[in-house]
Scaffold this motif. Structure first.
Motif, PDB file in Angstrom:
ATOM      1  N   PHE A  91       0.815  -1.210   0.000  1.00  0.00           N
ATOM      2  CA  PHE A  91       0.000   0.000   0.000  1.00  0.00           C
ATOM      3  C   PHE A  91       0.852   1.264   0.000  1.00  0.00           C
ATOM      4  CE2 PHE A  91      -3.328  -2.849   1.834  1.00  0.00           C
ATOM      5  CZ  PHE A  91      -4.148  -2.801   0.716  1.00  0.00           C
ATOM      6  N   ARG A  92       2.091   1.157   0.446  1.00  0.00           N
ATOM      7  CA  ARG A  92       2.952   2.333   0.494  1.00  0.00           C
ATOM      8  C   ARG A  92       3.508   2.675  -0.878  1.00  0.00           C
ATOM      9  NH1 ARG A  92       8.619   3.054   3.133  1.00  0.00           N
ATOM     10  NH2 ARG A  92       8.696   5.310   3.204  1.00  0.00           N
ATOM     11  N   VAL A  93       4.033   1.696  -1.612  1.00  0.00           N
ATOM     12  CA  VAL A  93       4.677   1.981  -2.907  1.00  0.00           C
ATOM     13  C   VAL A  93       4.119   1.157  -4.055  1.00  0.00           C
ATOM     14  CG1 VAL A  93       6.840   2.827  -1.970  1.00  0.00           C
ATOM     15  CG2 VAL A  93       6.567   0.404  -2.377  1.00  0.00           C
ATOM     16  N   ASN A  94       3.041   0.407  -3.836  1.00  0.00           N
ATOM     17  CA  ASN A  94       2.398  -0.398  -4.873  1.00  0.00           C
ATOM     18  C   ASN A  94       3.326  -1.407  -5.517  1.00  0.00           C
ATOM     19  OD1 ASN A  94      -0.019   0.929  -4.505  1.00  0.00           O
ATOM     20  ND2 ASN A  94       0.422   2.446  -6.076  1.00  0.00           N
ATOM     21  N   ASP A  95       4.274  -1.921  -4.761  1.00  0.00           N
ATOM     22  CA  ASP A  95       5.204  -2.901  -5.294  1.00  0.00           C
ATOM     23  C   ASP A  95       5.744  -3.744  -4.155  1.00  0.00           C
ATOM     24  OD1 ASP A  95       6.628  -4.232  -7.156  1.00  0.00           O
ATOM     25  OD2 ASP A  95       7.994  -2.599  -7.640  1.00  0.00           O
ATOM     26  N   VAL A  96       5.878  -5.028  -4.368  1.00  0.00           N
ATOM     27  CA  VAL A  96       6.418  -5.918  -3.341  1.00  0.00           C
ATOM     28  C   VAL A  96       7.483  -6.810  -3.974  1.00  0.00           C
ATOM     29  CG1 VAL A  96       4.528  -5.952  -1.693  1.00  0.00           C
ATOM     30  CG2 VAL A  96       4.389  -7.385  -3.687  1.00  0.00           C
ATOM     31  N   LYS A  97       8.704  -6.318  -3.995  1.00  0.00           N
ATOM     32  CA  LYS A  97       9.821  -7.083  -4.532  1.00  0.00           C
ATOM     33  C   LYS A  97      10.709  -7.526  -3.384  1.00  0.00           C
ATOM     34  CE  LYS A  97      10.299  -4.531  -8.845  1.00  0.00           C
ATOM     35  NZ  LYS A  97      11.221  -3.724  -9.622  1.00  0.00           N
ATOM     36  N   THR A  98      11.386  -8.636  -3.594  1.00  0.00           N
ATOM     37  CA  THR A  98      12.422  -9.060  -2.654  1.00  0.00           C
ATOM     38  C   THR A  98      13.699  -9.290  -3.444  1.00  0.00           C
ATOM     39  OG1 THR A  98      11.733 -11.356  -2.883  1.00  0.00           O
ATOM     40  CG2 THR A  98      10.862 -10.141  -1.009  1.00  0.00           C
ATOM     41  N   GLY A  99      14.801  -9.029  -2.816  1.00  0.00           N
ATOM     42  CA  GLY A  99      16.091  -9.194  -3.478  1.00  0.00           C
ATOM     43  C   GLY A  99      17.212  -9.064  -2.476  1.00  0.00           C
ATOM     44  N   THR A 100      18.413  -8.904  -2.995  1.00  0.00           N
ATOM     45  CA  THR A 100      19.608  -8.794  -2.174  1.00  0.00           C
ATOM     46  C   THR A 100      19.803  -7.339  -1.762  1.00  0.00           C
ATOM     47  OG1 THR A 100      20.574 -10.548  -3.506  1.00  0.00           O
ATOM     48  CG2 THR A 100      22.064  -9.305  -2.100  1.00  0.00           C
ATOM     49  N   LEU A 101      19.978  -7.120  -0.465  1.00  0.00           N
ATOM     50  CA  LEU A 101      20.249  -5.763   0.028  1.00  0.00           C
ATOM     51  C   LEU A 101      21.664  -5.385  -0.379  1.00  0.00           C
ATOM     52  CD1 LEU A 101      19.394  -3.318   1.782  1.00  0.00           C
ATOM     53  CD2 LEU A 101      20.408  -4.502   3.704  1.00  0.00           C
TER      54      LEU A 101
ATOM     55  N   THR B 179       7.874  10.839   5.847  1.00  0.00           N
ATOM     56  CA  THR B 179       7.723  10.496   4.434  1.00  0.00           C
ATOM     57  C   THR B 179       7.105   9.115   4.257  1.00  0.00           C
ATOM     58  OG1 THR B 179       9.957   9.589   4.380  1.00  0.00           O
ATOM     59  CG2 THR B 179       9.690  11.902   3.750  1.00  0.00           C
ATOM     60  N   PHE B 180       6.320   8.664   5.223  1.00  0.00           N
ATOM     61  CA  PHE B 180       5.768   7.313   5.116  1.00  0.00           C
ATOM     62  C   PHE B 180       4.844   7.182   3.908  1.00  0.00           C
ATOM     63  CE2 PHE B 180       2.783   3.909   6.037  1.00  0.00           C
ATOM     64  CZ  PHE B 180       3.677   2.884   6.305  1.00  0.00           C
ATOM     65  N   TRP B 181       3.906   8.107   3.731  1.00  0.00           N
ATOM     66  CA  TRP B 181       2.983   8.030   2.605  1.00  0.00           C
ATOM     67  C   TRP B 181       3.403   8.915   1.446  1.00  0.00           C
ATOM     68  CZ3 TRP B 181       0.234   3.938   2.709  1.00  0.00           C
ATOM     69  CH2 TRP B 181      -0.257   3.432   3.901  1.00  0.00           C
ATOM     70  N   GLU B 182       4.351   9.802   1.647  1.00  0.00           N
ATOM     71  CA  GLU B 182       4.768  10.739   0.606  1.00  0.00           C
ATOM     72  C   GLU B 182       6.154  10.387   0.082  1.00  0.00           C
ATOM     73  OE1 GLU B 182       4.406  14.746   1.974  1.00  0.00           O
ATOM     74  OE2 GLU B 182       2.463  14.374   2.862  1.00  0.00           O
TER      75      GLU B 182
ATOM     76  N   SER C 145      12.908  12.185  -5.673  1.00  0.00           N
ATOM     77  CA  SER C 145      14.003  13.083  -5.298  1.00  0.00           C
ATOM     78  C   SER C 145      14.581  12.750  -3.928  1.00  0.00           C
ATOM     79  CB  SER C 145      13.526  14.533  -5.318  1.00  0.00           C
ATOM     80  OG  SER C 145      12.600  14.767  -4.284  1.00  0.00           O
ATOM     81  N   MET C 146      14.078  11.697  -3.294  1.00  0.00           N
ATOM     82  CA  MET C 146      14.632  11.277  -2.000  1.00  0.00           C
ATOM     83  C   MET C 146      15.889  10.436  -2.171  1.00  0.00           C
ATOM     84  SD  MET C 146      11.050  10.373  -0.093  1.00  0.00           S
ATOM     85  CE  MET C 146      11.796   9.564   1.292  1.00  0.00           C
ATOM     86  N   VAL C 147      16.268  10.118  -3.403  1.00  0.00           N
ATOM     87  CA  VAL C 147      17.478   9.338  -3.670  1.00  0.00           C
ATOM     88  C   VAL C 147      18.651  10.303  -3.806  1.00  0.00           C
ATOM     89  CG1 VAL C 147      18.597   7.794  -5.295  1.00  0.00           C
ATOM     90  CG2 VAL C 147      16.173   7.542  -4.824  1.00  0.00           C
ATOM     91  N   PRO C 148      19.704  10.155  -2.989  1.00  0.00           N
ATOM     92  CA  PRO C 148      20.864  11.032  -3.102  1.00  0.00           C
ATOM     93  C   PRO C 148      21.614  10.807  -4.414  1.00  0.00           C
ATOM     94  CG  PRO C 148      20.861   9.899  -0.995  1.00  0.00           C
ATOM     95  CD  PRO C 148      19.803   9.274  -1.830  1.00  0.00           C
ATOM     96  N   ALA C 149      22.431  11.772  -4.792  1.00  0.00           N
ATOM     97  CA  ALA C 149      23.134  11.732  -6.076  1.00  0.00           C
ATOM     98  C   ALA C 149      24.082  10.541  -6.187  1.00  0.00           C
ATOM     99  CB  ALA C 149      23.911  13.029  -6.267  1.00  0.00           C
ATOM    100  N   GLU C 150      24.712  10.144  -5.091  1.00  0.00           N
ATOM    101  CA  GLU C 150      25.677   9.041  -5.176  1.00  0.00           C
ATOM    102  C   GLU C 150      25.010   7.699  -5.471  1.00  0.00           C
ATOM    103  OE1 GLU C 150      25.010   9.995  -0.768  1.00  0.00           O
ATOM    104  OE2 GLU C 150      25.699  11.136  -2.489  1.00  0.00           O
ATOM    105  N   TRP C 151      23.735   7.539  -5.105  1.00  0.00           N
ATOM    106  CA  TRP C 151      23.021   6.300  -5.394  1.00  0.00           C
ATOM    107  C   TRP C 151      22.259   6.370  -6.709  1.00  0.00           C
ATOM    108  CZ3 TRP C 151      23.376   1.607  -3.338  1.00  0.00           C
ATOM    109  CH2 TRP C 151      24.021   1.494  -2.110  1.00  0.00           C
ATOM    110  N   HIS C 152      22.043   7.546  -7.255  1.00  0.00           N
ATOM    111  CA  HIS C 152      21.266   7.698  -8.477  1.00  0.00           C
ATOM    112  C   HIS C 152      21.916   6.949  -9.650  1.00  0.00           C
ATOM    113  CE1 HIS C 152      19.955   9.768 -12.180  1.00  0.00           C
ATOM    114  NE2 HIS C 152      18.793   9.784 -11.568  1.00  0.00           N
TER     115      HIS C 152
END
Length: 147
Positions: free
Chosen positions: A29-39, A75-78, A82-89
């Motif tokens: 319900f938060r992001v409309n996606d449920v993926k699992t993977g490697t952190l 920022t739970f529902w919002e 733009s919340m991704v910093p430049a180094e991770w983009h």
């Protein structure tokens, strides 16, 4: 029969990967996606970055689970891109294969120390001051002198 076993196994992995049924629905319900993977890593704001090349095609194989609070704002529902910093983009958009956890980027002068939200559409947005005269002026009715 093997297809159904595989389907049930993947469903249980999805539910278990999000901390149970409650976490699964919370993420859905938060992001409309449920993926699992490697952190792959976590940035300084608490965003978590994941990768799964086996089950997802190129372009959808890297994703971010956003933090619930950033720079003192809830920022739970919002969630916002733009919340991704430049180094991770760069890593998130497959510009590089090396995440910032293994190959930290070189510091740039133009990057801010603390990452800022995109404030477009909010009261904090930038509105430039007009330096040109108006082309259309509003009508001001003449004043009548009563003598």
């Amino acid at each position: 029969m093997a297809e159904y076993v595989n389907l049930v196994r993947r469903a249980l992995e999805q539910i278990g990967g999000h901390g149970g049924v409650r976490g699964f629905f919370r993420q859905f319900f938060r992001v409309n996606d449920v993926k699992t993977g490697t952190l792959i890593g976590t940035d300084k704001y608490g965003n978590k970055y994941y990768e799964d090349k086996k089950h997802y095609f190129f372009g959808r194989h890297r994703w971010v689970i956003y933090t619930t609070e950033m720079n003192g704002k809830n920022t739970f529902w919002e969630v916002d891109g733009s919340m991704v910093p430049a180094e991770w983009h760069c890593w998130l958009h497959s510009m590089t294969d090396h995440p910032p956890t293994t190959h930290p980027p070189e510091p740039k002068k133009f990057l801010a120390e603390t990452h800022q939200f995109n404030v477009s559409g909010s009261p904090q947005q930038y509105v430039p001051f007009s330096t040109t005269r108006k082309k259309i002026h509003e009508w001001i009715p003449p004043k009548v002198d009563n003598q």
